[in-house]
Scaffold this motif. Structure first.
Motif, PDB file in Angstrom:
ATOM      1  N   ARG A 131    -106.450  75.911  10.285  1.00 20.00           N
ATOM      2  CA  ARG A 131    -107.438  74.535  10.216  1.00 20.00           C
ATOM      3  C   ARG A 131    -107.824  73.959   8.738  1.00 20.00           C
ATOM      4  NH1 ARG A 131    -104.209  71.211  12.074  1.00 20.00           N
ATOM      5  NH2 ARG A 131    -102.663  72.854  11.194  1.00 20.00           N
ATOM      6  N   PHE A 132    -108.498  74.933   8.374  1.00 17.63           N
ATOM      7  CA  PHE A 132    -109.031  75.205   6.484  1.00 17.63           C
ATOM      8  C   PHE A 132    -108.472  73.788   5.739  1.00 17.63           C
ATOM      9  CE2 PHE A 132    -109.646  76.559   2.929  1.00 17.63           C
ATOM     10  CZ  PHE A 132    -111.384  75.346   2.601  1.00 17.63           C
ATOM     11  N   LEU A 133    -107.388  74.762   5.419  1.00 21.01           N
ATOM     12  CA  LEU A 133    -106.169  74.319   4.360  1.00 21.01           C
ATOM     13  C   LEU A 133    -105.538  73.003   5.367  1.00 21.01           C
ATOM     14  CD1 LEU A 133    -104.578  77.448   3.645  1.00 21.01           C
ATOM     15  CD2 LEU A 133    -106.329  76.555   2.664  1.00 21.01           C
ATOM     16  N   ALA A 134    -105.615  72.383   6.183  1.00 16.65           N
ATOM     17  CA  ALA A 134    -104.411  71.495   6.484  1.00 16.65           C
ATOM     18  C   ALA A 134    -105.657  70.130   6.315  1.00 16.65           C
ATOM     19  CB  ALA A 134    -104.523  71.447   8.110  1.00 16.65           C
ATOM     20  N   ILE A 135    -107.506  70.370   6.436  1.00 20.55           N
ATOM     21  CA  ILE A 135    -108.039  68.856   6.368  1.00 20.55           C
ATOM     22  C   ILE A 135    -108.621  69.275   5.236  1.00 20.55           C
ATOM     23  CG2 ILE A 135    -110.793  69.006   7.594  1.00 20.55           C
ATOM     24  CD1 ILE A 135    -109.428  69.945   9.912  1.00 20.55           C
ATOM     25  N   CYS A 136    -109.566  70.640   4.016  1.00 25.23           N
ATOM     26  CA  CYS A 136    -109.567  70.093   3.522  1.00 25.23           C
ATOM     27  C   CYS A 136    -108.695  70.189   2.063  1.00 25.23           C
ATOM     28  CB  CYS A 136    -110.765  71.463   3.465  1.00 25.23           C
ATOM     29  SG  CYS A 136    -112.073  71.072   4.596  1.00 25.23           S
TER      30      CYS A 136
ATOM     31  N   PHE B   6    -112.693  65.296  14.264  1.00 23.62           N
ATOM     32  CA  PHE B   6    -113.599  66.441  15.362  1.00 23.62           C
ATOM     33  C   PHE B   6    -112.746  66.732  16.619  1.00 23.62           C
ATOM     34  CE2 PHE B   6    -117.182  65.037  12.824  1.00 23.62           C
ATOM     35  CZ  PHE B   6    -117.798  66.552  13.131  1.00 23.62           C
ATOM     36  N   SER B   7    -112.020  65.874  17.067  1.00 25.78           N
ATOM     37  CA  SER B   7    -111.360  65.795  18.507  1.00 25.78           C
ATOM     38  C   SER B   7    -110.947  66.943  18.598  1.00 25.78           C
ATOM     39  CB  SER B   7    -110.388  64.685  18.989  1.00 25.78           C
ATOM     40  OG  SER B   7    -110.000  64.998  20.204  1.00 25.78           O
ATOM     41  N   THR B   8    -109.666  67.119  17.351  1.00 25.26           N
ATOM     42  CA  THR B   8    -108.445  68.305  16.714  1.00 25.26           C
ATOM     43  C   THR B   8    -109.591  69.997  16.794  1.00 25.26           C
ATOM     44  OG1 THR B   8    -107.653  66.479  15.526  1.00 25.26           O
ATOM     45  CG2 THR B   8    -106.718  68.717  15.544  1.00 25.26           C
ATOM     46  N   CYS B   9    -110.573  70.220  15.843  1.00 25.77           N
ATOM     47  CA  CYS B   9    -111.524  70.843  15.863  1.00 25.77           C
ATOM     48  C   CYS B   9    -112.461  71.145  16.588  1.00 25.77           C
ATOM     49  CB  CYS B   9    -111.769  70.921  14.901  1.00 25.77           C
ATOM     50  SG  CYS B   9    -111.206  70.125  13.254  1.00 25.77           S
ATOM     51  N   SER B  10    -112.835  70.262  17.955  1.00 30.71           N
ATOM     52  CA  SER B  10    -113.373  71.183  18.983  1.00 30.71           C
ATOM     53  C   SER B  10    -113.555  71.978  19.807  1.00 30.71           C
ATOM     54  CB  SER B  10    -114.105  69.698  19.693  1.00 30.71           C
ATOM     55  OG  SER B  10    -113.051  68.793  20.228  1.00 30.71           O
ATOM     56  N   SER B  11    -111.766  71.696  20.134  1.00 28.24           N
ATOM     57  CA  SER B  11    -111.301  72.375  20.905  1.00 28.24           C
ATOM     58  C   SER B  11    -111.260  73.561  20.434  1.00 28.24           C
ATOM     59  CB  SER B  11    -109.884  72.149  21.685  1.00 28.24           C
ATOM     60  OG  SER B  11    -109.391  71.533  19.968  1.00 28.24           O
ATOM     61  N   HIS B  12    -110.700  74.576  19.107  1.00 27.62           N
ATOM     62  CA  HIS B  12    -110.244  75.078  18.591  1.00 27.62           C
ATOM     63  C   HIS B  12    -111.925  75.692  18.358  1.00 27.62           C
ATOM     64  CE1 HIS B  12    -106.722  73.692  16.180  1.00 27.62           C
ATOM     65  NE2 HIS B  12    -106.457  73.688  17.029  1.00 27.62           N
ATOM     66  N   ILE B  13    -112.953  75.316  17.786  1.00 27.56           N
ATOM     67  CA  ILE B  13    -114.596  75.947  17.889  1.00 27.56           C
ATOM     68  C   ILE B  13    -114.698  76.541  19.069  1.00 27.56           C
ATOM     69  CG2 ILE B  13    -116.487  75.371  17.557  1.00 27.56           C
ATOM     70  CD1 ILE B  13    -115.960  73.210  15.425  1.00 27.56           C
TER      71      ILE B  13
ATOM     72  N   LEU C  40    -108.561  79.310  30.243  1.00 25.22           N
ATOM     73  CA  LEU C  40    -108.705  77.691  29.634  1.00 25.22           C
ATOM     74  C   LEU C  40    -108.547  77.718  28.011  1.00 25.22           C
ATOM     75  CD1 LEU C  40    -112.652  78.101  30.976  1.00 25.22           C
ATOM     76  CD2 LEU C  40    -111.319  76.939  31.713  1.00 25.22           C
ATOM     77  N   ASN C  41    -107.895  78.556  27.618  1.00 28.36           N
ATOM     78  CA  ASN C  41    -107.192  78.256  26.796  1.00 28.36           C
ATOM     79  C   ASN C  41    -106.185  77.422  26.379  1.00 28.36           C
ATOM     80  OD1 ASN C  41    -109.281  79.779  25.232  1.00 28.36           O
ATOM     81  ND2 ASN C  41    -108.447  81.841  25.184  1.00 28.36           N
ATOM     82  N   PRO C  42    -105.431  77.269  27.071  1.00 33.35           N
ATOM     83  CA  PRO C  42    -104.134  76.405  27.429  1.00 33.35           C
ATOM     84  C   PRO C  42    -104.068  74.776  27.163  1.00 33.35           C
ATOM     85  CG  PRO C  42    -103.655  78.186  28.191  1.00 33.35           C
ATOM     86  CD  PRO C  42    -104.624  78.492  28.403  1.00 33.35           C
ATOM     87  N   PHE C  43    -105.252  74.685  28.633  1.00 40.46           N
ATOM     88  CA  PHE C  43    -105.657  73.167  28.715  1.00 40.46           C
ATOM     89  C   PHE C  43    -106.897  73.074  27.537  1.00 40.46           C
ATOM     90  CE2 PHE C  43    -105.044  75.345  32.443  1.00 40.46           C
ATOM     91  CZ  PHE C  43    -104.548  74.012  33.408  1.00 40.46           C
ATOM     92  N   ILE C  44    -108.049  73.594  26.999  1.00 37.90           N
ATOM     93  CA  ILE C  44    -108.512  73.603  25.822  1.00 37.90           C
ATOM     94  C   ILE C  44    -107.387  72.954  24.786  1.00 37.90           C
ATOM     95  CG2 ILE C  44    -109.908  74.388  24.166  1.00 37.90           C
ATOM     96  CD1 ILE C  44    -111.475  76.083  26.561  1.00 37.90           C
TER      97      ILE C  44
ATOM     98  N   ASN D 276    -104.666  67.125  23.289  1.00 38.07           N
ATOM     99  CA  ASN D 276    -103.651  66.629  22.207  1.00 38.07           C
ATOM    100  C   ASN D 276    -102.564  66.090  22.781  1.00 38.07           C
ATOM    101  OD1 ASN D 276    -101.323  67.748  20.392  1.00 38.07           O
ATOM    102  ND2 ASN D 276    -102.397  69.241  19.865  1.00 38.07           N
ATOM    103  N   GLU D 277    -102.466  64.653  21.827  1.00 40.43           N
ATOM    104  CA  GLU D 277    -101.456  63.460  21.961  1.00 40.43           C
ATOM    105  C   GLU D 277    -100.268  64.246  21.761  1.00 40.43           C
ATOM    106  OE1 GLU D 277    -103.144  60.300  19.969  1.00 40.43           O
ATOM    107  OE2 GLU D 277    -104.809  60.133  20.889  1.00 40.43           O
TER     108      GLU D 277
END
Length: 344
Positions: free
Chosen positions: A148-153, A264-271, A311-315, A320-321
């Motif tokens: 995720r760091f490489l994809a965003i930064c 933020f919507s994408t990363c909040s679930s990962h966090i 919870l992980n699959p739902f999170i 995720n659109e």
């Protein structure tokens, strides 16, 4: 000899660890590992509550399998999900299936039968699988945060850096690290004498309650296990924290509010997943003395092995659109295919 062993067992039940070590000297070396079966106290000893928990946990386990296997199927079925992010998510879901399956079926059987015995070999096998799969999960979460760091930064260099070969190598590295770091500790622990009592204050064979039953000095083993946990868990946590720190800083620099909200919507679930996984493991295992906190560890382990995998699959997928679109498209394809079959 029987009288001596009975006195030793009673002493082990009611005495501190130091006295257990002194008493164990009285037992012949050949008889020090006579325990061939352990008794798991489980979550509760009340029959009605056991049956209620059986029903709840059965539904939870089935939903966990369904949710994680659905992610695996979706990421394999649609090319839009053939990206590094979903490649790692597919492997993480498979790990969650294996992780919860090391504990839940045995716990369900014990709740239904109201009998919590487990053989020595099955107990040790369960412990080994639990820690190996848990370590691979912790390392894979660090890899996913780096992705995720490489994809965003680093979006321009991302396709060249995260190739399919690199992704496969990172997953193999997680497995190799776990398989190299842990078997030595398992072999050391299995060589220790278990001379009674044989009651584990847990619902599965965790290392902490097992160490309570060893009639030998385990301080060095606990120290080495603590150092291994520090080297794996804290390093993975540090990598994840640094990655998401850079991600949040990059997101805050985005020019539009819509772009910031989407990121933020994408990363909040990962966090959230990372916080639950790392937080529970740090509380349970980053302690030089693994014994003495069994009730706390049992409660956290119950959440970590039953609730968190559900919870992980739902999170990951609820907000995720792209996953929603893939699900809708697959459902439409299924309806069209069924209508063609009915017409034929």
């Amino acid at each position: 000899m029987r009288q001596t062993q009975t006195e030793v067992t009673e002493t082990n039940r009611d005495s501190p660890k130091s006295l257990q070590m002194e008493v164990s000297v009285l037992i012949p070396t050949a008889n020090r590992s006579l325990v061939q079966e352990f008794v798991l106290l489980g979550v509760t000893d009340k029959r009605r509550l056991q049956l209620l928990l059986f029903g709840v946990l059965l539904v939870t386990y089935m939903l966990t399998l369904l949710g994680n296997l659905l992610i695996v199927a979706l990421t394999l079925a649609d090319r839009r999900l053939h990206t590094p992010m979903y490649f790692f998510l597919r492997h993480f879901s498979l790990l969650e299936v294996g992780f919860t399956s090391t504990v839940s079926p045995q716990m369900l059987a014990h709740l239904l039968a109201a009998r919590g015995t487990i053989s020595r070999h099955r107990c040790f096998a369960q412990m080994i699988l639990y820690f190996i799969l848990g370590a691979v999960e912790a390392l894979l979460l660090a890899v996913m945060s780096t992705d995720r760091f490489l994809a965003i930064c680093r979006p321009l260099r991302y396709p060249a850096l995260m190739t399919p070969r690199v992704c496969s190598s990172l997953v193999l590295a997680c497995w190799a690290t776990s398989l190299l770091a842990l078997p030595g500790l398992f072999a050391w622990m299995l060589s220790l004498p278990f001379c009674g009592p044989r009651v584990l204050n847990h619902f599965f064979c965790d290392s902490s309650p097992l160490l309570e039953l060893v009639c030998a000095d385990t301080r060095l083993l606990q120290l080495v296990a603590f150092l291994v946990a520090v080297c794996t868990l804290l390093i993975a946590t540090l990598i994840t924290t640094l990655s998401y720190g850079c991600i949040i800083r990059t997101i805050l620099r985005l020019p539009t509010a819509g772009a910031r909200s989407k990121a933020f919507s994408t990363c909040s679930s990962h966090i959230l997943v990372v916080s639950m996984s790392y937080g529970s493991c740090i509380i349970m295992y980053l302690n030089p003395t693994q014994t003495g906190r069994l009730n706390l560890n049992k409660g956290i382990a119950f959440f970590n092995t039953t609730v968190s995998p559900l919870l992980n699959p739902f999170i990951y997928c609820l907000r995720n659109e792209l996953v929603h679109r893939v699900c809708r498209d697959l459902l439409l394809r299924g309806r069209k295919l069924s209508s063609k079959i009915n017409r034929a």
